[in-house]
Design an enzyme around this catalytic site. Structure first.
Site, short mmCIF file in Angstrom:
data_model
loop_
_atom_site.label_atom_id
_atom_site.label_comp_id
_atom_site.label_asym_id
_atom_site.label_seq_id
_atom_site.Cartn_x
_atom_site.Cartn_y
_atom_site.Cartn_z
N GLY A 1 0.85 -1.28 -0.03
CA GLY A 1 -0.06 0.11 -0.16
C GLY A 1 0.96 1.15 -0.06
O GLY A 1 2.19 1.08 0.31
N CYS B 1 5.05 -6.42 1.99
CA CYS B 1 5.40 -4.89 1.91
C CYS B 1 4.58 -4.02 2.93
O CYS B 1 4.72 -4.49 4.19
CB CYS B 1 5.52 -4.27 0.41
N TYR B 2 3.57 -3.33 2.88
CA TYR B 2 2.89 -2.68 3.69
C TYR B 2 2.05 -3.78 4.43
O TYR B 2 1.99 -3.43 5.79
CB TYR B 2 1.80 -1.27 3.12
N HIS C 1 8.22 -7.45 -3.51
CA HIS C 1 6.82 -7.76 -4.04
C HIS C 1 7.35 -8.96 -5.11
O HIS C 1 7.67 -8.86 -6.08
CB HIS C 1 6.26 -6.63 -5.13
N GLU D 1 4.73 -10.48 -6.28
CA GLU D 1 3.71 -10.74 -7.42
C GLU D 1 4.35 -10.08 -8.94
O GLU D 1 3.63 -10.30 -9.79
CB GLU D 1 2.45 -9.87 -7.18
N ASP E 1 -16.61 -8.83 -23.70
CA ASP E 1 -17.33 -8.87 -22.38
C ASP E 1 -18.95 -9.19 -22.49
O ASP E 1 -19.57 -10.21 -22.04
CB ASP E 1 -17.07 -7.74 -21.46
N LYS F 1 -9.88 -9.69 -17.65
CA LYS F 1 -10.25 -9.74 -19.09
C LYS F 1 -9.65 -11.01 -19.83
O LYS F 1 -10.26 -11.52 -20.63
CB LYS F 1 -9.40 -8.56 -19.83
#
Ligand code: XMP
Length: 509
Positions: A51, A78-79, A165, A167, A223, A365
């Site tokens: 964050g 992290c945060y 991180h 990710e 979509d 998506k």
């Protein structure tokens, strides 16, 4: 499932992507989610995202510390790690030096999250604060030159913290760490597949809608097309789609959609030709925002009028995607909800007392595309590049006339044909033509010409928030230019747009 608590990191959707790539279902919730809601999700583990704040800062987001009493593994990133440290009795301090970028990680305990990895992988750091005092029971499992506690663990409780991180792509072994958390630490099984999702979505739609009628606004994009086919599979003829032709579509767009969805799949579609309404309202309008407002308003009126004829409808289906939901519930907001506002049939649900059905609302998506393939949607629709609601109106710079629409349609058709035939269509986020409001001199045969200029835009992107102009092969650009100038009457010059977003946008208006 895995619960991800969103503390506002720009990477929170990436965390979800990584989890789902491992075929484990996850949801992102804001920090103020109640403990009752957390328990009802029955997660096998919790990930606390990064964050922007400092944990002791004003307005620092906090989750209910009772999540640490649930007896399930927690991974703080992290945060998220700072929040865990603070909540469990440790302290965090502002780092002497902000650490941003690659760092070499020295793993001292190669188990847990680091099982099966090198001892010095690189990782991506982006933080100001770092650990000062660990809470009782925690130990350090990896460090970097600047950060002693780059990774921590409480073995008894199965709480893990990473200062970097895992990710992001810049942490090359981040996927292994995420897999270790999911499968080794939380004991998840990789059971979440598109086929399971499709079956589940279809039965959920049946249970919700029962014998009632459903309306869906169909744009021809992936979509709304996937939503239509999913609903059709669930409730058949009780679904009615409304397709509004605003006169601003590309060449043969409506016809192609009719062929694929009505003739091949037997889906109920009402085609409403409102092109005259749109085009007459746009006469002499050149301001991009005015164009958008006029188109949005007329679309709403036309759609509402058509939907209003279906007096027995009780549901409105929408192809809302997960990023829109996350950003609209996120305490930190986000721009995509605004980008999409033209597509959302805002006041209709209340006015007609309709209930919403949004079967894609937990998908990204590319997952929607996988789902489309899974349920047998035509490949052309599954892989269609995004096309904006205001259509060609925002790709004709200046005034929109029927003549200019015809020119742009022809140019765009040639461009797309070349892009598809040369295998670039799926690699590009979007590729399209723009008609400029200036003319230039040319020479054709022995004749001087004074005609229009077409610009070609082709971009790569993963989410349209940022984009780069595509480095298309010169030969392809040459072929596109030659064909356009030779085949489209009224164009004597083609230019290629080499601007990225930001600072430019993808569309020109
Ligand atoms: P920009 O031009 O802002 O576009 O970089 C980002 C993405 O959004 C699409 N776009 C729109 N989509 N209504 C839409 O439905 C709109 O008014 C609109 N404007 C831009 C654009 O095609 C790109 O994918």
């Amino acid at each position: 499932m895995i619960l991800i608590i969103d503390f506002g990191s720009q990477y929170n959707q990436l965390i979800a992507r990584r989890v789902r790539e491992c075929h484990v279902y996850c949801e992102i919730e804001p920090p103020d989610i109640s403990m009752a809601a957390v328990r009802s999700l029955n997660p096998e583990g919790i990930i606390l995202s990064g964050g922007p704040s400092s944990i002791y800062g004003e307005n620092a987001a906090k989750a209910d510390p009772a999540i640490f009493d649930m007896g399930i593994p927690v991974l703080g990133i992290c945060y998220g790690m700072h929040f865990m440290i603070d909540a469990l009795g440790g302290t965090v301090r502002g780092a002497g030096k902000r650490e941003y970028g690659f760092a070499e990680l020295h793993v001292s305990q190669p188990d847990g999250l680091f099982k099966g990895m090198d001892s010095t992988p690189s990782c991506w750091m982006s933080h100001g604060d770092s650990t000062e005092k660990l809470p009782d029971g925690f130990e350090v499992t990896a460090s970097t030159e600047n950060t002693d506690a780059a990774a921590i663990v409480h073995r008894g409780k199965n709480f893990h913290g990473l200062q970097f991180h895992p990710e992001v792509e810049h942490t090359p072994q981040g996927r292994t760490m995420m897999k270790n958390f999911l499968f080794e630490v939380c004991g998840c099984r990789p059971g979440w597949t598109m086929s399971a999702f499709a079956q589940d979505a279809i039965s959920r739609i049946r249970n919700t809608v029962k014998e009632k009628q459903v309306i869906l606004g169909l744009s021809g994009g992936v979509d709304s097309s996937v939503t239509a086919l999913l609903l059709h599979k669930a409730i058949g003829k009780n679904l009615t789609c409304i397709f509004v032709d605003n006169g601003l579509l590309r060449k043969d767009e409506g016809k192609k959609l009719e062929k694929t969805l009505t003739r091949h799949l037997d889906i109920n579609i009402r085609f409403v030709d409102a092109s005259e309404k749109f085009l007459s309202a746009l006469v002499q309008v050149t301001d991009p925002e005015k164009k958008r407002k006029i188109i949005g308003k007329i679309f709403m009126d036309v759609f509402e009028e058509e939907a209003g004829k279906m007096t027995d409808a009780e549901f409105l289906a929408q192809g809302t995607l997960y990023p829109d939901i996350i950003e609209s519930i996120s305490p930190f907001g986000g721009p995509s909800a605004v980008i999409k506002s033209h597509h959302n049939v805002g006041g209709l649900p209340e006015k007609m007392k309709l209930r919403l059905v949004e079967p894609l609302k937990y998908l990204f998506k590319d997952e929607v595309r996988l789902l489309g393939e899974e349920i047998g949607l035509d490949e052309e629709l599954v892989w269609r590049q995004p096309f904006p609601g205001p259509g060609l109106a925002i790709r004709i710079i200046g005034e929109i006339t029927k003549e200019r629409l015809t020119i742009l349609r022809e140019v765009d058709a040639v461009l797309l044909e070349e892009i598809k035939n040369n295998g670039h269509y799926r690699k590009l986020w979007q590729s399209f033509a723009v008609l400029l409001p200036i003319k230039s001199v040319g020479i054709m045969g022995d004749q001087r010409t004074y005609e229009n200029i077409a610009a070609i835009r082709a971009v790569t992107s993963t989410d349209a928030m940022t984009a780069d102009w595509a480095r298309l092969p010169h030969q392809l650009l040459a072929d596109i230019s030659n064909r356009i100038i030779n085949e489209v009457r009224g164009v004597n010059r083609v230019v290629y747009d080499i601007s990225s977003k930001p600072p430019s946008t993808i569309e020109w208006e």
